[in-house]
Design a protein around this motif. Sequence first.
Motif, short mmCIF file in Angstrom:
data_model
loop_
_atom_site.label_atom_id
_atom_site.label_comp_id
_atom_site.label_asym_id
_atom_site.label_seq_id
_atom_site.Cartn_x
_atom_site.Cartn_y
_atom_site.Cartn_z
N SER A 134 -16.68 42.06 13.27
CA SER A 134 -16.49 41.38 12.00
C SER A 134 -17.13 40.01 12.05
O SER A 134 -17.51 39.51 13.12
CB SER A 134 -15.00 41.25 11.69
OG SER A 134 -14.42 40.24 12.52
N ARG A 135 -17.24 39.37 10.91
CA ARG A 135 -17.84 38.03 10.83
C ARG A 135 -17.05 37.02 11.65
O ARG A 135 -17.60 36.03 12.12
CB ARG A 135 -17.91 37.58 9.37
CG ARG A 135 -18.69 38.48 8.44
CD ARG A 135 -20.17 38.36 8.61
NE ARG A 135 -20.63 37.02 8.32
CZ ARG A 135 -21.82 36.54 8.69
NH1 ARG A 135 -22.62 37.29 9.41
NH2 ARG A 135 -22.18 35.31 8.38
N LYS A 136 -15.77 37.25 11.83
CA LYS A 136 -14.93 36.32 12.58
C LYS A 136 -15.36 36.21 14.04
O LYS A 136 -15.04 35.21 14.70
CB LYS A 136 -13.46 36.74 12.51
CG LYS A 136 -12.84 36.67 11.12
CD LYS A 136 -11.36 36.96 11.16
CE LYS A 136 -11.08 38.38 11.64
NZ LYS A 136 -9.63 38.70 11.60
N GLU A 137 -16.05 37.21 14.54
CA GLU A 137 -16.46 37.22 15.94
C GLU A 137 -17.82 36.57 16.17
O GLU A 137 -18.28 36.50 17.32
CB GLU A 137 -16.49 38.66 16.46
CG GLU A 137 -15.18 39.40 16.32
CD GLU A 137 -14.05 38.71 17.07
OE1 GLU A 137 -14.21 38.40 18.25
OE2 GLU A 137 -12.99 38.48 16.43
N THR A 138 -18.45 36.05 15.12
CA THR A 138 -19.80 35.51 15.23
C THR A 138 -19.91 34.45 16.32
O THR A 138 -20.91 34.39 17.04
CB THR A 138 -20.25 34.93 13.88
OG1 THR A 138 -20.27 35.97 12.89
CG2 THR A 138 -21.64 34.32 13.97
N LYS A 139 -18.89 33.63 16.47
CA LYS A 139 -18.95 32.53 17.43
C LYS A 139 -19.12 32.98 18.87
O LYS A 139 -19.50 32.18 19.74
CB LYS A 139 -17.70 31.66 17.31
CG LYS A 139 -16.38 32.36 17.54
CD LYS A 139 -15.22 31.40 17.32
CE LYS A 139 -13.85 32.08 17.47
NZ LYS A 139 -13.61 33.03 16.36
N TYR A 198 -20.54 43.00 8.22
CA TYR A 198 -20.22 43.34 9.61
C TYR A 198 -21.48 43.35 10.46
O TYR A 198 -22.54 43.87 10.07
CB TYR A 198 -19.55 44.71 9.68
CG TYR A 198 -18.05 44.65 9.87
CD1 TYR A 198 -17.42 45.36 10.89
CD2 TYR A 198 -17.24 43.89 9.03
CE1 TYR A 198 -16.04 45.32 11.07
CE2 TYR A 198 -15.87 43.84 9.19
CZ TYR A 198 -15.28 44.55 10.23
OH TYR A 198 -13.92 44.49 10.40
N ARG A 226 -17.28 34.48 -1.12
CA ARG A 226 -17.95 33.79 -0.02
C ARG A 226 -19.13 34.61 0.49
O ARG A 226 -20.20 34.05 0.81
CB ARG A 226 -16.96 33.54 1.11
CG ARG A 226 -17.55 32.78 2.29
CD ARG A 226 -16.51 32.53 3.35
NE ARG A 226 -15.42 31.68 2.86
CZ ARG A 226 -14.36 31.35 3.57
NH1 ARG A 226 -14.23 31.80 4.82
NH2 ARG A 226 -13.43 30.59 3.06
N ASN A 227 -18.97 35.92 0.57
CA ASN A 227 -20.07 36.77 1.02
C ASN A 227 -21.18 36.85 -0.01
O ASN A 227 -22.37 36.92 0.35
CB ASN A 227 -19.54 38.17 1.34
CG ASN A 227 -18.66 38.19 2.57
OD1 ASN A 227 -18.74 37.31 3.42
ND2 ASN A 227 -17.80 39.19 2.67
#
Length: 286
Positions: A163-168, A218, A241-242
Amino acid sequence: MELKNIPRVKTLTKKEFIDSFFKPQRPVIIEECTLHWPAYSKWNLEYMREVAGDKIVPLYDDRPVHHEDGFNEPHAQMKMSDYIDLLRTAPTRYRIFLWNILKEVPELQKDFDYPDLGLRFMKGLPMLFFGGRNSHTFMHYDIDLANIFHFHFEGQKECILFSRKETKYLYKIPHSLITHESIDFSNPDFEKWPALKHAKGYRTHLNHGEVLYMPEGYWHYMKYLTPGFSMSLRAMAHNPRNVTRAIYNILIMRHYDGLMRRLKGQKWIDWKNEEAIQETNKRVEV
């Protein structure tokens, strides 16, 4: 990396899909979505040779990005019949990417329909993707952050999603849609890429006729375990936001990146790759 199995269901009603997967933005595999399609029994590599063998197709491989590369510019071309022969006879890294059915082989649209799952599909953009054994895409997300329905035909492919939350944790390249190209997401080197140990995502093997739903924006990595091909249908992003990010990617980001490639050449690419490593490791304090 902590990779969970993507949930699997035989079928889904519209309400079940919206409530359990679209609203919470969770991936799912629908195993029997295509059983009623003519494509389920017809679509294989030999059928593609029959209907599109004379077509000249664009080919891509996994070479590192070069500053002279255009956006989605192919690395080679050949006739579809020759490409299918190549897939059948030897491993190859060449893939077909974003091949528009309606433009190239309109008759193929008679072989499938659009699932009634409560989303409005972009019906002008059914795209085909082909690959040989062990060929793969870089980990990336789509420029428009669409909801993607990825239907696979012939053989098997591995899919890894975040997911986008894991980008970092993923070593994202600045001003780009990809992670660092040196990462093998099917067998990552955690000593070289330590932040990946913190990433939580999903993994599955996609089989003939199955469809994978990938929520908006994703990250996805695809590896062909056998020669085969897939079709993606897409529906626009709904999260504001997307939608904003998609507009930025299309109207600003890709043009800025293209400008910097022209102005700075390979130094721009090299800086982005190094920045991805430094910033990712710094954020997770490794």
